[in-house]
Design a protein around this motif. Structure first.
Motif, PDB file in Angstrom:
ATOM      1  N   THR A  90       0.974  -1.185  -0.159  1.00 50.95           N
ATOM      2  CA  THR A  90      -0.038  -0.143   0.030  1.00 50.95           C
ATOM      3  C   THR A  90       1.058   1.173   0.243  1.00 50.95           C
ATOM      4  O   THR A  90       2.006   1.496   0.562  1.00 50.95           O
ATOM      5  CB  THR A  90      -0.947   0.004   1.267  1.00 50.95           C
ATOM      6  N   GLN A 112      -1.043  -0.876  -4.192  1.00 53.17           N
ATOM      7  CA  GLN A 112      -2.463  -0.554  -3.922  1.00 53.17           C
ATOM      8  C   GLN A 112      -2.257   1.226  -3.495  1.00 53.17           C
ATOM      9  O   GLN A 112      -1.644   1.426  -2.631  1.00 53.17           O
ATOM     10  CB  GLN A 112      -3.151  -1.107  -2.725  1.00 53.17           C
ATOM     11  N   GLU A 114      -3.528   4.591  -1.897  1.00 51.24           N
ATOM     12  CA  GLU A 114      -4.422   4.979  -0.385  1.00 51.24           C
ATOM     13  C   GLU A 114      -4.401   6.470  -0.286  1.00 51.24           C
ATOM     14  O   GLU A 114      -3.303   6.894  -0.144  1.00 51.24           O
ATOM     15  CB  GLU A 114      -4.188   4.079   0.566  1.00 51.24           C
ATOM     16  N   ASN A 131       0.243   2.916   6.485  1.00 53.02           N
ATOM     17  CA  ASN A 131       0.752   2.700   5.093  1.00 53.02           C
ATOM     18  C   ASN A 131       2.345   2.015   5.164  1.00 53.02           C
ATOM     19  O   ASN A 131       2.839   2.676   6.172  1.00 53.02           O
ATOM     20  CB  ASN A 131       0.738   3.430   4.019  1.00 53.02           C
TER      21      ASN A 131
END
Length: 201
Positions: A90, A112, A114, A131
């Motif tokens: 992330t 990913q 965020e 994160n």
């Protein structure tokens, strides 16, 4: 807006033009529409590549540059190239920001994304280990570490891409665009903008 590079820069522009500065705070995705609607006269911390209608702006000369950098939470092993990022990791990002160096990985879901509303919040989430990694502007990272300490962040960062920053003045604004841009360029030539930047190193 009460402080930071943009605040100090726009205050200096207002003083140079002898006009008051009024700040318009908007979600990032609404900025372009607001500018086209005449709600905004000047956009700083800006780059011509970030608008689909650069012809609607008169741009200053480049005022400074900075790099997007990847940084980790404390304890994350140093990353020296993007291929070392673990699959599915992330990465903290800013809502509405584009990250050319990472776009393919976000699109194929190998990383990913965020989002947070600004870079300071991205770093605060990283510091709380919400994160594993984040991407921020190198100047913002230096300021954050000076303000908040660096114990919660990695002691390494990986430069992704360098960007020049400008001010863009809407050609249909209430103040003559050339007058505004001339004032901004004079601030750069005089060294006043570099003095502002020194406060945030």
């Amino acid at each position: 807006l009460v402080g930071g590079i943009v605040f100090d820069l726009t205050q200096a522009i207002g003083a140079a033009l002898n006009v008051p500065v009024q700040y318009v705070v908007l979600p990032r995705k609404r900025l372009e529409a607001a500018a086209q609607a005449g709600e905004i006269d000047v956009r700083c911390y800006f780059n011509p590549a970030w608008t689909q209608t650069p012809e609607h702006y008169l741009f200053s000369n480049p005022l400074f540059d900075a790099s997007d950098v990847l940084v980790g939470s404390a304890g994350q092993s140093a990353i020296t190239e993007l291929d070392q990022l673990p699959p599915g990791a992330t990465v903290g990002t800013v809502l509405g920001f584009m990250y050319p160096a990472l776009n393919t990985r976000f699109e194929n879901r190998s990383l990913q994304r965020e989002d947070a509303v600004d870079q300071e919040k991205v770093l605060r989430k990283l510091g709380r280990a919400r994160n594993q990694y984040s991407v921020v502007n190198s100047r913002v990272l230096a300021w954050f570490k000076r303000q908040s300490g660096s114990d919660a962040l990695s002691d390494w960062d990986l430069q992704l891409e360098r960007t020049d920053f400008y001010c863009g003045v809407m050609r249909n604004n209430a103040i003559q665009p050339h007058r505004v841009v001339d004032a901004i360029n004079r601030l750069k030539i005089s060294g006043q903008i570099d003095k502002i930047l020194q406060r945030y190193k």
